[in-house]
Each structure stands twice: as structure tokens, then as C-alpha cells.
Design a protein around this motif. Structure first.
Motif, PDB file in Angstrom:
ATOM      1  N   ALA A  27       0.838  -1.208   0.000  1.00 49.46           N
ATOM      2  CA  ALA A  27       0.000   0.000   0.000  1.00 49.46           C
ATOM      3  C   ALA A  27       0.868   1.252   0.000  1.00 49.46           C
ATOM      4  O   ALA A  27       0.548   2.237  -0.662  1.00 49.46           O
ATOM      5  CB  ALA A  27      -0.934  -0.008   1.200  1.00 49.46           C
ATOM      6  N   ALA A  28       1.976   1.228   0.716  1.00 47.57           N
ATOM      7  CA  ALA A  28       2.886   2.380   0.733  1.00 47.57           C
ATOM      8  C   ALA A  28       3.554   2.588  -0.623  1.00 47.57           C
ATOM      9  O   ALA A  28       3.972   3.701  -0.947  1.00 47.57           O
ATOM     10  CB  ALA A  28       3.947   2.203   1.817  1.00 47.57           C
ATOM     11  N   ASP A  68       7.380   3.218   2.360  1.00 51.48           N
ATOM     12  CA  ASP A  68       7.615   4.644   2.113  1.00 51.48           C
ATOM     13  C   ASP A  68       9.051   4.889   1.666  1.00 51.48           C
ATOM     14  O   ASP A  68       9.309   5.691   0.766  1.00 51.48           O
ATOM     15  CB  ASP A  68       7.322   5.461   3.374  1.00 51.48           C
ATOM     16  CG  ASP A  68       5.849   5.538   3.702  1.00 51.48           C
ATOM     17  OD1 ASP A  68       5.018   5.444   2.780  1.00 51.48           O
ATOM     18  OD2 ASP A  68       5.521   5.687   4.899  1.00 51.48           O
ATOM     19  N   GLY A  69       9.986   4.202   2.293  1.00 48.07           N
ATOM     20  CA  GLY A  69      11.389   4.346   1.910  1.00 48.07           C
ATOM     21  C   GLY A  69      11.639   3.893   0.489  1.00 48.07           C
ATOM     22  O   GLY A  69      12.401   4.526  -0.253  1.00 48.07           O
ATOM     23  N   CYS A  70      10.991   2.808   0.082  1.00 46.52           N
ATOM     24  CA  CYS A  70      11.157   2.318  -1.296  1.00 46.52           C
ATOM     25  C   CYS A  70      10.552   3.287  -2.305  1.00 46.52           C
ATOM     26  O   CYS A  70      11.131   3.508  -3.376  1.00 46.52           O
ATOM     27  CB  CYS A  70      10.537   0.933  -1.446  1.00 46.52           C
ATOM     28  SG  CYS A  70      11.516  -0.357  -0.663  1.00 46.52           S
ATOM     29  N   SER A  71       9.402   3.890  -1.979  1.00 46.86           N
ATOM     30  CA  SER A  71       8.818   4.850  -2.925  1.00 46.86           C
ATOM     31  C   SER A  71       9.649   6.134  -2.977  1.00 46.86           C
ATOM     32  O   SER A  71       9.753   6.765  -4.025  1.00 46.86           O
ATOM     33  CB  SER A  71       7.355   5.133  -2.598  1.00 46.86           C
ATOM     34  OG  SER A  71       7.194   5.611  -1.300  1.00 46.86           O
ATOM     35  N   TYR A  72      10.274   6.521  -1.860  1.00 48.21           N
ATOM     36  CA  TYR A  72      11.213   7.645  -1.873  1.00 48.21           C
ATOM     37  C   TYR A  72      12.384   7.324  -2.808  1.00 48.21           C
ATOM     38  O   TYR A  72      12.783   8.144  -3.633  1.00 48.21           O
ATOM     39  CB  TYR A  72      11.724   7.916  -0.452  1.00 48.21           C
ATOM     40  CG  TYR A  72      12.870   8.894  -0.372  1.00 48.21           C
ATOM     41  CD1 TYR A  72      12.625  10.256  -0.212  1.00 48.21           C
ATOM     42  CD2 TYR A  72      14.195   8.475  -0.446  1.00 48.21           C
ATOM     43  CE1 TYR A  72      13.670  11.162  -0.126  1.00 48.21           C
ATOM     44  CE2 TYR A  72      15.245   9.372  -0.361  1.00 48.21           C
ATOM     45  CZ  TYR A  72      14.980  10.716  -0.203  1.00 48.21           C
ATOM     46  OH  TYR A  72      16.016  11.614  -0.128  1.00 48.21           O
ATOM     47  N   LEU A  73      12.921   6.113  -2.667  1.00 45.83           N
ATOM     48  CA  LEU A  73      14.039   5.680  -3.510  1.00 45.83           C
ATOM     49  C   LEU A  73      13.636   5.657  -4.979  1.00 45.83           C
ATOM     50  O   LEU A  73      14.417   6.065  -5.844  1.00 45.83           O
ATOM     51  CB  LEU A  73      14.531   4.305  -3.066  1.00 45.83           C
ATOM     52  CG  LEU A  73      15.729   3.738  -3.815  1.00 45.83           C
ATOM     53  CD1 LEU A  73      16.948   4.640  -3.647  1.00 45.83           C
ATOM     54  CD2 LEU A  73      16.038   2.333  -3.314  1.00 45.83           C
ATOM     55  N   PRO A 116      -4.086   9.805   1.207  1.00 44.17           N
ATOM     56  CA  PRO A 116      -4.020   9.625  -0.250  1.00 44.17           C
ATOM     57  C   PRO A 116      -2.841  10.353  -0.907  1.00 44.17           C
ATOM     58  O   PRO A 116      -2.451  10.027  -2.016  1.00 44.17           O
ATOM     59  CB  PRO A 116      -5.353  10.186  -0.745  1.00 44.17           C
ATOM     60  CG  PRO A 116      -6.284  10.029   0.410  1.00 44.17           C
ATOM     61  CD  PRO A 116      -5.410  10.277   1.620  1.00 44.17           C
ATOM     62  N   PHE A 117      -2.275  11.338  -0.216  1.00 43.60           N
ATOM     63  CA  PHE A 117      -1.156  12.091  -0.777  1.00 43.60           C
ATOM     64  C   PHE A 117       0.207  11.482  -0.434  1.00 43.60           C
ATOM     65  O   PHE A 117       1.239  12.007  -0.842  1.00 43.60           O
ATOM     66  CB  PHE A 117      -1.176  13.545  -0.286  1.00 43.60           C
ATOM     67  CG  PHE A 117      -2.322  14.341  -0.828  1.00 43.60           C
ATOM     68  CD1 PHE A 117      -2.519  14.471  -2.181  1.00 43.60           C
ATOM     69  CD2 PHE A 117      -3.215  14.960   0.035  1.00 43.60           C
ATOM     70  CE1 PHE A 117      -3.580  15.205  -2.689  1.00 43.60           C
ATOM     71  CE2 PHE A 117      -4.274  15.692  -0.455  1.00 43.60           C
ATOM     72  CZ  PHE A 117      -4.467  15.816  -1.816  1.00 43.60           C
ATOM     73  N   ALA A 118       0.229  10.395   0.329  1.00 42.15           N
ATOM     74  CA  ALA A 118       1.500   9.840   0.805  1.00 42.15           C
ATOM     75  C   ALA A 118       2.431   9.449  -0.342  1.00 42.15           C
ATOM     76  O   ALA A 118       3.607   9.815  -0.335  1.00 42.15           O
ATOM     77  CB  ALA A 118       1.248   8.653   1.726  1.00 42.15           C
ATOM     78  N   LEU A 119       1.932   8.694  -1.312  1.00 37.55           N
ATOM     79  CA  LEU A 119       2.801   8.253  -2.405  1.00 37.55           C
ATOM     80  C   LEU A 119       3.327   9.429  -3.231  1.00 37.55           C
ATOM     81  O   LEU A 119       4.539   9.514  -3.456  1.00 37.55           O
ATOM     82  CB  LEU A 119       2.096   7.234  -3.299  1.00 37.55           C
ATOM     83  CG  LEU A 119       2.931   6.740  -4.476  1.00 37.55           C
ATOM     84  CD1 LEU A 119       4.168   5.994  -3.994  1.00 37.55           C
ATOM     85  CD2 LEU A 119       2.093   5.862  -5.389  1.00 37.55           C
ATOM     86  N   PRO A 120       2.475  10.364  -3.678  1.00 30.58           N
ATOM     87  CA  PRO A 120       3.042  11.506  -4.424  1.00 30.58           C
ATOM     88  C   PRO A 120       4.055  12.311  -3.607  1.00 30.58           C
ATOM     89  O   PRO A 120       5.052  12.779  -4.148  1.00 30.58           O
ATOM     90  CB  PRO A 120       1.813  12.362  -4.768  1.00 30.58           C
ATOM     91  CG  PRO A 120       0.659  11.436  -4.690  1.00 30.58           C
ATOM     92  CD  PRO A 120       1.013  10.400  -3.681  1.00 30.58           C
ATOM     93  N   ALA A 125       9.523  13.894  -2.667  1.00 33.57           N
ATOM     94  CA  ALA A 125      10.685  13.992  -1.768  1.00 33.57           C
ATOM     95  C   ALA A 125      11.915  13.368  -2.411  1.00 33.57           C
ATOM     96  O   ALA A 125      13.010  13.939  -2.359  1.00 33.57           O
ATOM     97  CB  ALA A 125      10.372  13.314  -0.434  1.00 33.57           C
ATOM     98  N   GLY A 126      11.748  12.215  -3.019  1.00 32.59           N
ATOM     99  CA  GLY A 126      12.887  11.563  -3.666  1.00 32.59           C
ATOM    100  C   GLY A 126      13.386  12.331  -4.870  1.00 32.59           C
ATOM    101  O   GLY A 126      14.593  12.519  -5.049  1.00 32.59           O
ATOM    102  N   SER A 127      12.464  12.805  -5.692  1.00 31.31           N
ATOM    103  CA  SER A 127      12.875  13.482  -6.928  1.00 31.31           C
ATOM    104  C   SER A 127      13.489  14.854  -6.678  1.00 31.31           C
ATOM    105  O   SER A 127      14.275  15.334  -7.489  1.00 31.31           O
ATOM    106  CB  SER A 127      11.687  13.595  -7.893  1.00 31.31           C
ATOM    107  OG  SER A 127      10.715  14.467  -7.387  1.00 31.31           O
ATOM    108  N   THR A 128      13.142  15.485  -5.575  1.00 28.22           N
ATOM    109  CA  THR A 128      13.729  16.790  -5.260  1.00 28.22           C
ATOM    110  C   THR A 128      14.969  16.669  -4.380  1.00 28.22           C
ATOM    111  O   THR A 128      15.492  17.674  -3.908  1.00 28.22           O
ATOM    112  CB  THR A 128      12.706  17.707  -4.550  1.00 28.22           C
ATOM    113  OG1 THR A 128      12.298  17.081  -3.337  1.00 28.22           O
ATOM    114  CG2 THR A 128      11.525  18.017  -5.431  1.00 28.22           C
ATOM    115  N   LEU A 129      15.412  15.427  -4.159  1.00 29.21           N
ATOM    116  CA  LEU A 129      16.584  15.147  -3.327  1.00 29.21           C
ATOM    117  C   LEU A 129      16.418  15.663  -1.905  1.00 29.21           C
ATOM    118  O   LEU A 129      17.360  16.138  -1.278  1.00 29.21           O
ATOM    119  CB  LEU A 129      17.856  15.716  -3.968  1.00 29.21           C
ATOM    120  CG  LEU A 129      18.126  15.280  -5.413  1.00 29.21           C
ATOM    121  CD1 LEU A 129      19.374  15.958  -5.941  1.00 29.21           C
ATOM    122  CD2 LEU A 129      18.218  13.776  -5.535  1.00 29.21           C
TER     123      LEU A 129
END
Length: 192
Positions: A27-28, A68-73, A116-120, A125-129
Motif C-alpha cells: 500500500a505504501a 515509504d522508503g522504497c517509494s522515496y528511492l 491519499p497524498f503519501a505516495l506523491p 521527496a525523492g525526486s527533489t533530493l
């Protein structure tokens, strides 16, 4: 209830922490699964003696944080590729500055209040470093609150957890709608 919900609840009863952890992890990552409902159900099942509360809470937090860490990555690795054509634009620089300023709060609040905004938010966060340590602290704090809130509701209202789960889901949708309306009104007044 839907078939997927029935499937998850049956397997949660039969396999406990394994189903809870894998569901929250997926889900994350953005797989549309009823994560909040499963946490409420886990609290109710713990109250009824079917599951260990400490094990369930630990597995829930660790799995959600890992997802969450994997989606950040993912945002970090794929972000450069997908954002390269917008990075120099004025809008991107503005969004980047805003995320740098409000990112920690966005990450924290999207764990339990605006889910609902967690994934975006993770991908942004990941894309903006966005700094990993700040991301991780906000995620862990937010996920602990989420598991405590929803699991606690399941503990307190074990006999009527299904109705409570639906109300919590409806409230989350209402809060997201109110937030979007507020942002829209702010954008319109700013534009004028």
C-alpha cells in the motif's frame, strides 16, 4: 465488503503479521489496498486475543516505513529522468523551494491525516533530493501516529470496527477534499 477486503481479512486471521506487513508495504508503494481498514481490524483482532498487539504494531510500522522508503528511492532514481525537462523552469524551482520549506510537514501529515497524498509526497521527496534523514524521521513519526490512531480505534471499538473503519475512510476523503478546495481557493485569490 469487497472481495479483496474479505480475502485480506481472512488471511489476516490465518497468517497474521505476514499479511499485515506485506499489505502495508505494498500500500505504501501505491498498490490500492485497504491499509487503514486492515490496521483498524488488527487492533480489533488484538483486543479479541487473536493477534499480539506488540507484534502487530511493530510489523505495521516497520512495513509502512519500508514501503515509504522504497517509494522515496523510486522517486530519487526515476525522478531525474522524468523531471529533467521541467527542472529549469520557474514553476519547478518554485515547487522545489516550497517542498524544501514545507516538505517535512507534508511528509508527516500525509502519513496519517492526508493519506491519499503519501505516495506523491514520497516521490516528490525523492525526486527533489529531499534529505533522507529528515524524510525518515517524518515518516517514522507519522506512521507511528497512524498505527496508534487506527489500531487504537480498533482496540477501543473492537465490536464495531467495520463501521468505524468506514467512517475513518470517509473522514480521510473529506479531509483531502477540504484541502484541495482550500488550495484551489488560495490559488484563485492569489491569481487575482
Amino acid at each position: 465488503m469487497t472481495e479483496i477486503t474479505d480475502f485480506l481479512l481472512t488471511n489476516l486471521l490465518n497468517h497474521g503479521a505476514l499479511v499485515l506487513g506485506s499489505t502495508l508495504f505494498l500500500a505504501a508503494l501505491g498498490v490500492p489496498l485497504p491499509a487503514s481498514m486492515l490496521v483498524v481490524a488488527t487492533g480489533a483482532f488484538s483486543q479479541q486475543g487473536v493477534m499480539s498487539l506488540q507484534t502487530a504494531a511493530g510489523v505495521a510500522v516497520v512495513s509502512a516505513v519500508a514501503g515509504d522508503g522504497c517509494s522515496y528511492l523510486l522517486g530519487r532514481l526515476a525522478g531525474e529522468r522524468f523531471t529533467s525537462r521541467w527542472k529549469g523552469s520557474k514553476a519547478w524551482r518554485s515547487a522545489d523551494r516550497q517542498f524544501e520549506r514545507w516538505g517535512t510537514w507534508s511528509i508527516f501529515l500525509s502519513r496519517f491525516l492526508f493519506t491519499p497524498f503519501a505516495l506523491p509526497v514520497n516521490l516528490m521527496a525523492g525526486s527533489t533530493l529531499f534529505p533522507w534523514p529528515r524524510f525518515l524521521v517524518a515518516v517514522v513519526m507519522g506512521e507511528v501516529i497512524w498505527v496508534t490512531m487506527f489500531g487504537g480505534l480498533g482496540l477501543l471499538f473492537a465490536d464495531s470496527w467495520e463501521a468505524l473503519s468506514q467512517m475513518a475512510s470517509d473522514l480521510s476523503g473529506f479531509l483531502v477534499g477540504a484541502l484541495l478546495l482550500g488550495v484551489g481557493i488560495y490559488a484563485l485569490t492569489r491569481r487575482r
